[in-house]
Design an enzyme around this catalytic site. Structure first.
Site, mmCIF file in Angstrom:
data_model
loop_
_atom_site.group_PDB
_atom_site.id
_atom_site.type_symbol
_atom_site.label_atom_id
_atom_site.label_comp_id
_atom_site.label_asym_id
_atom_site.label_seq_id
_atom_site.Cartn_x
_atom_site.Cartn_y
_atom_site.Cartn_z
ATOM 1 C CB SER A 28 -0.874 0.023 1.326
ATOM 2 O OG SER A 28 -1.861 -0.894 1.425
ATOM 3 C CG HIS A 59 -3.271 -2.140 -3.638
ATOM 4 N ND1 HIS A 59 -2.255 -3.046 -3.401
ATOM 5 C CD2 HIS A 59 -3.660 -1.687 -2.608
ATOM 6 C CE1 HIS A 59 -2.072 -2.780 -2.007
ATOM 7 N NE2 HIS A 59 -3.006 -2.307 -1.578
ATOM 8 C CG HIS A 81 -4.259 -7.578 0.609
ATOM 9 N ND1 HIS A 81 -4.437 -6.567 -0.400
ATOM 10 C CD2 HIS A 81 -3.271 -6.948 1.258
ATOM 11 C CE1 HIS A 81 -3.564 -5.615 -0.270
ATOM 12 N NE2 HIS A 81 -2.863 -6.018 0.868
ATOM 13 C CE1 TYR A 83 -8.179 -5.817 2.151
ATOM 14 C CE2 TYR A 83 -6.377 -6.548 3.279
ATOM 15 C CZ TYR A 83 -6.770 -5.739 2.626
ATOM 16 O OH TYR A 83 -5.979 -4.706 1.905
ATOM 17 C CD GLU A 84 -7.724 -7.185 -2.537
ATOM 18 O OE1 GLU A 84 -8.104 -6.757 -3.696
ATOM 19 O OE2 GLU A 84 -6.618 -7.814 -2.232
ATOM 20 C CB ALA A 111 1.457 -0.020 4.262
ATOM 21 C CG MET A 209 -4.395 -6.315 7.383
ATOM 22 S SD MET A 209 -5.771 -5.351 7.138
ATOM 23 C CE MET A 209 -6.012 -4.177 8.586
ATOM 24 C CB SER A 210 -0.056 -7.992 2.852
ATOM 25 O OG SER A 210 1.189 -7.396 3.097
ATOM 26 C CG ASN A 233 -0.787 2.740 11.404
ATOM 27 O OD1 ASN A 233 -0.383 2.165 10.409
ATOM 28 N ND2 ASN A 233 -0.909 2.131 12.361
ATOM 29 C CG HIS A 245 -6.681 2.524 3.338
ATOM 30 N ND1 HIS A 245 -5.831 1.495 3.308
ATOM 31 C CD2 HIS A 245 -6.946 2.686 1.840
ATOM 32 C CE1 HIS A 245 -5.518 1.155 2.000
ATOM 33 N NE2 HIS A 245 -6.012 1.799 1.167
HETATM 34 N N1 HPA Z 1 -2.709 -2.772 11.465
HETATM 35 C C1 HPA Z 1 -2.734 -3.803 10.243
HETATM 36 N N2 HPA Z 1 -2.503 -3.300 8.964
HETATM 37 C C2 HPA Z 1 -1.631 -2.362 8.894
HETATM 38 C C3 HPA Z 1 -1.637 -1.305 10.010
HETATM 39 C C4 HPA Z 1 -1.903 -1.532 11.213
HETATM 40 O O1 HPA Z 1 -1.911 -0.695 12.159
HETATM 41 N N3 HPA Z 1 -1.091 -0.256 9.314
HETATM 42 C C5 HPA Z 1 -0.990 -0.590 7.903
HETATM 43 N N4 HPA Z 1 -1.242 -1.736 7.631
#
Ligand code: HPA
Length: 271
Positions: A28, A59, A81, A83-84, A111, A209-210, A233, A245
């Site tokens: 991302s 993406h 992903h 989750y998609e 990310a 998540m990847s 973050n 996001h």
């Molecule tokens: N958690 C999960 N996935 C993420 C995060 C997070 O804080 N930041 C970017 N992808």
């Protein structure tokens, strides 16, 4: 022919004499790295037979092959992903395609959120090891022995030699490079503060998540793999604000500049 062989045959024809040594998967906010590739050959996922098509915003969904730091590479701008709603069989296709194309190694970027208050947004973390905390495993189901073994050794998932070269490249450009463990959750919800406290006690440094499914598929087919997380973050509860996001995309773009420099420096040393 298997799905990934059909995808690989199509891509191979498009690449002509270009033989990519490294496959780079962009996470991302990291898509710009793909635009640094010289003499690009661009192939939209939707044109590749048997290849999945991505759905998440930010993406774009295309392969960019060419040279970066004078080394032939193939880059995924947009990844898949769980989750998609993609099946693991679909998520495996790009990884197995890169193996079939003869790539030496796959460089996974993502990310992620930081569980370490000292590893601030904009930082880059080299993935030393991972924790699969998804409650599932991408290789569940009948095993195709022609691709890899039923039981996959994960003692040294992330390639020690390439990690060393990445650390040297970071030192060359005086880029601070964190090292740590990446914990994979399926998403798409971000974590609760209680979950983040729990994952810290488990030894996780970054959460996302990847990456882990692709790393598992790579080890299954004996493709070398390394992983780099850009920290977008601090994870839930470690900072006051809510997670969005948009923030992920912004901080990812900042770190992407450094990540591009790091990969160019690494590749120049491989040329
Ligand atoms: N958690 C999960 N996935 C993420 C995060 C997070 O804080 N930041 C970017 N992808």
């Amino acid at each position: 022919m298997k799905s990934f062989e059909i995808s690989a045959a199509y891509i191979k024809e498009k690449l002509g004499s270009l033989m990519p040594r490294f496959a780079i998967v962009l996470g991302s906010g990291l898509a710009d790295l793909g635009d640094q590739i010289a003499n690009p050959i661009v192939i939209d996922y939707q044109d590749i037979p048997e290849f999945p098509v991505s759905t998440v915003s930010g993406h774009s969904g295309r392969l960019i092959a060419g040279t970066l730091g004078k080394v032939p590479v193939i880059c995924m701008q947009g990844r898949f992903h769980f989750y998609e709603g993609h099946s693991f069989d679909k998520i495996a296709i790009p990884v197995r395609t890169f193996k079939a194309l003869g790539c030496e190694a796959m460089i996974l970027t993502n990310a992620s959120g930081s569980l370490n208050p000292n590893m601030k947004p904009g930082s880059i973390m080299l993935i030393e090891d991972h924790i699969n905390f998804s409650g599932t495993n991408p290789l569940i189901g009948a095993n195709d022995d022609s691709i890899g073994p039923r039981f996959v050794d994960m003692t040294q998932t992330y390639d020690a030699e390439i990690n060393q070269a990445l650390k040297s490249a970071a030192a060359t450009i005086s880029l601070p490079l964190f090292e740590g463990n990446y914990i994979w959750l399926t998403g798409p919800t971000f974590e609760t503060p209680a979950e983040i406290r729990a994952y810290r006690t488990l030894g996780a440094d970054a959460v996302g998540m990847s990456t882990v499914p692709e790393a598992i598929f790579a080890r299954h087919c004996d493709l070398k793999v390394v992983g780099l997380s850009t920290i977008t973050n601090l994870a839930a509860g470690l900072q006051g604000e809510n997670l969005s996001h948009d923030e992920t995309l912004e901080q990812g773009a900042l770190a992407a500049v450094n990540l591009t420099k790091l990969l160019e420096t690494f590749l120049e040393a491989q040329a």
